[in-house]
Design a protein around this motif. Structure first.
Motif, PDB file in Angstrom:
ATOM      1  N   ARG A  62       0.821  -1.217   0.000  1.00 40.35           N
ATOM      2  CA  ARG A  62       0.000   0.000   0.000  1.00 40.35           C
ATOM      3  C   ARG A  62       0.851   1.262   0.000  1.00 40.35           C
ATOM      4  N   ARG A  63       2.087   1.158   0.467  1.00 37.35           N
ATOM      5  CA  ARG A  63       2.967   2.327   0.503  1.00 37.35           C
ATOM      6  C   ARG A  63       3.841   2.427  -0.743  1.00 37.35           C
ATOM      7  N   ALA A  64       3.779   1.446  -1.621  1.00 35.76           N
ATOM      8  CA  ALA A  64       4.727   1.362  -2.729  1.00 35.76           C
ATOM      9  C   ALA A  64       4.560   2.474  -3.752  1.00 35.76           C
ATOM     10  N   HIS A  65       5.694   2.945  -4.270  1.00 31.99           N
ATOM     11  CA  HIS A  65       5.713   3.904  -5.385  1.00 31.99           C
ATOM     12  C   HIS A  65       5.871   3.149  -6.692  1.00 31.99           C
ATOM     13  N   GLU A  66       6.935   2.421  -6.816  1.00 33.71           N
ATOM     14  CA  GLU A  66       7.231   1.653  -8.020  1.00 33.71           C
ATOM     15  C   GLU A  66       7.102   0.177  -7.689  1.00 33.71           C
ATOM     16  N   VAL A 151      -2.501  11.369 -18.513  1.00 36.07           N
ATOM     17  CA  VAL A 151      -3.275  10.224 -18.020  1.00 36.07           C
ATOM     18  C   VAL A 151      -2.800   9.889 -16.614  1.00 36.07           C
ATOM     19  N   GLN A 152      -3.719   9.378 -15.842  1.00 30.30           N
ATOM     20  CA  GLN A 152      -3.379   8.910 -14.504  1.00 30.30           C
ATOM     21  C   GLN A 152      -3.250   7.401 -14.573  1.00 30.30           C
ATOM     22  N   GLU A 153      -2.145   6.894 -14.071  1.00 33.38           N
ATOM     23  CA  GLU A 153      -1.884   5.450 -14.099  1.00 33.38           C
ATOM     24  C   GLU A 153      -2.326   4.844 -12.768  1.00 33.38           C
ATOM     25  N   LEU A 154      -3.367   4.031 -12.830  1.00 37.21           N
ATOM     26  CA  LEU A 154      -3.863   3.317 -11.654  1.00 37.21           C
ATOM     27  C   LEU A 154      -3.234   1.934 -11.663  1.00 37.21           C
ATOM     28  N   ARG A 155      -2.633   1.523 -10.552  1.00 33.25           N
ATOM     29  CA  ARG A 155      -1.935   0.239 -10.493  1.00 33.25           C
ATOM     30  C   ARG A 155      -2.513  -0.630  -9.392  1.00 33.25           C
ATOM     31  N   GLU A 156      -2.643  -1.908  -9.711  1.00 32.03           N
ATOM     32  CA  GLU A 156      -3.168  -2.876  -8.753  1.00 32.03           C
ATOM     33  C   GLU A 156      -2.350  -4.154  -8.847  1.00 32.03           C
ATOM     34  N   ALA A 157      -1.960  -4.664  -7.702  1.00 34.86           N
ATOM     35  CA  ALA A 157      -1.234  -5.934  -7.642  1.00 34.86           C
ATOM     36  C   ALA A 157      -2.204  -7.007  -7.176  1.00 34.86           C
ATOM     37  N   ARG A 158      -2.247  -8.101  -7.930  1.00 34.54           N
ATOM     38  CA  ARG A 158      -3.071  -9.264  -7.554  1.00 34.54           C
ATOM     39  C   ARG A 158      -2.128 -10.445  -7.382  1.00 34.54           C
ATOM     40  N   LEU A 181      -2.145   0.061  -5.430  1.00 33.81           N
ATOM     41  CA  LEU A 181      -1.020   0.896  -5.032  1.00 33.81           C
ATOM     42  C   LEU A 181      -1.535   2.323  -4.925  1.00 33.81           C
ATOM     43  N   ARG A 182      -1.356   2.940  -3.801  1.00 33.79           N
ATOM     44  CA  ARG A 182      -1.964   4.239  -3.525  1.00 33.79           C
ATOM     45  C   ARG A 182      -1.347   5.375  -4.324  1.00 33.79           C
ATOM     46  N   ASN A 183      -0.091   5.293  -4.594  1.00 38.14           N
ATOM     47  CA  ASN A 183       0.624   6.404  -5.219  1.00 38.14           C
ATOM     48  C   ASN A 183       0.474   6.337  -6.726  1.00 38.14           C
ATOM     49  N   ASP A 184      -0.665   6.822  -7.218  1.00 42.34           N
ATOM     50  CA  ASP A 184      -0.915   6.845  -8.663  1.00 42.34           C
ATOM     51  C   ASP A 184      -0.014   7.885  -9.323  1.00 42.34           C
ATOM     52  N   ARG A 185       0.414   7.556 -10.537  1.00 37.70           N
ATOM     53  CA  ARG A 185       1.280   8.476 -11.271  1.00 37.70           C
ATOM     54  C   ARG A 185       0.482   9.208 -12.338  1.00 37.70           C
ATOM     55  N   VAL A 186       0.864  10.445 -12.593  1.00 32.96           N
ATOM     56  CA  VAL A 186       0.279  11.211 -13.684  1.00 32.96           C
ATOM     57  C   VAL A 186       1.351  11.302 -14.767  1.00 32.96           C
ATOM     58  N   LEU A 187       1.019  10.813 -15.952  1.00 33.77           N
ATOM     59  CA  LEU A 187       1.957  10.792 -17.056  1.00 33.77           C
ATOM     60  C   LEU A 187       1.498  11.798 -18.110  1.00 33.77           C
TER      61      LEU A 187
END
Length: 192
Positions: A62-66, A151-158, A181-187
């Protein structure tokens, strides 16, 4: 006629035989109950070990950036508030044990190898791009770079954990979990 004084030998033998059958039946039932209780305890231990490992992974992610998946390993970084740098972390499957990287402190087992043998750790990192063109003051000009609109990159780990009890290999369990992953990136950026 004489009055009888006690039991005959035949009556005594019949009583003893009936008593032995009752004791044998009760012992068999008790043995089955103990076996079932032990099997239930082993199943509970495996479930609990898998659930605890999944909770640790989810909390850390949940704290991860990359984040990056490499086979049966998941590497990620999260910010160190004291230094502002990215602290490396990760999870990997190694010889039937799930291990969590504790920053620069090395890898620590998060499953008990005496209770459960992890036979599978399958990870998928899914990304979804959410267009942010409504947030731009001006539309992107024709022929603009691919990074316009942003674009906002939403990331999810399963991930799926699969394990079996060391004491009873017939006991196999599987657990699935997912974490955003909470820290969404804006590209990208808006047009000038």
């Amino acid at each position: 006629m004489k009055r009888q004084q006690g039991l005959s030998l035949v009556e005594l033998m019949v009583g003893v035989a009936i008593g032995l059958m009752v004791v044998a039946t009760a012992s068999t039932l008790m043995g089955h109950q103990l076996h079932d209780a032990r099997a239930l305890q082993v199943e509970h231990q495996v479930d609990q070990d898998l659930r605890a490992a999944a909770d640790l992974i989810v909390r850390d992610l949940r704290r991860a950036h990359e984040a990056e998946v490499d086979g049966r390993a998941l590497s990620y970084t999260w910010p160190d508030p004291a230094t502002g740098s990215a602290e490396p972390s990760g999870v990997k499957l190694e010889r039937g044990t799930l291990r969590l990287r504790m920053g620069d402190g090395g890898w620590q087992a998060i499953t008990d190898p005496e209770v459960v043998r992890i036979s599978g750790f399958d990870i998928k990192l899914e990304k979804q791009l959410l267009p942010l063109d409504d947030y731009c003051a001006a539309p992107c000009p024709p022929g603009a770079a691919a990074s316009c609109p942003p674009v906002q990159e939403l990331r999810e780990a399963r991930f799926t954990l699969t394990g079996q009890a060391v004491q009873d290999p017939r006991v196999k369990r599987s657990l699935q979990a997912s974490v955003k992953l909470r820290n969404d990136r804006v590209l990208g950026s808006c047009g000038a």
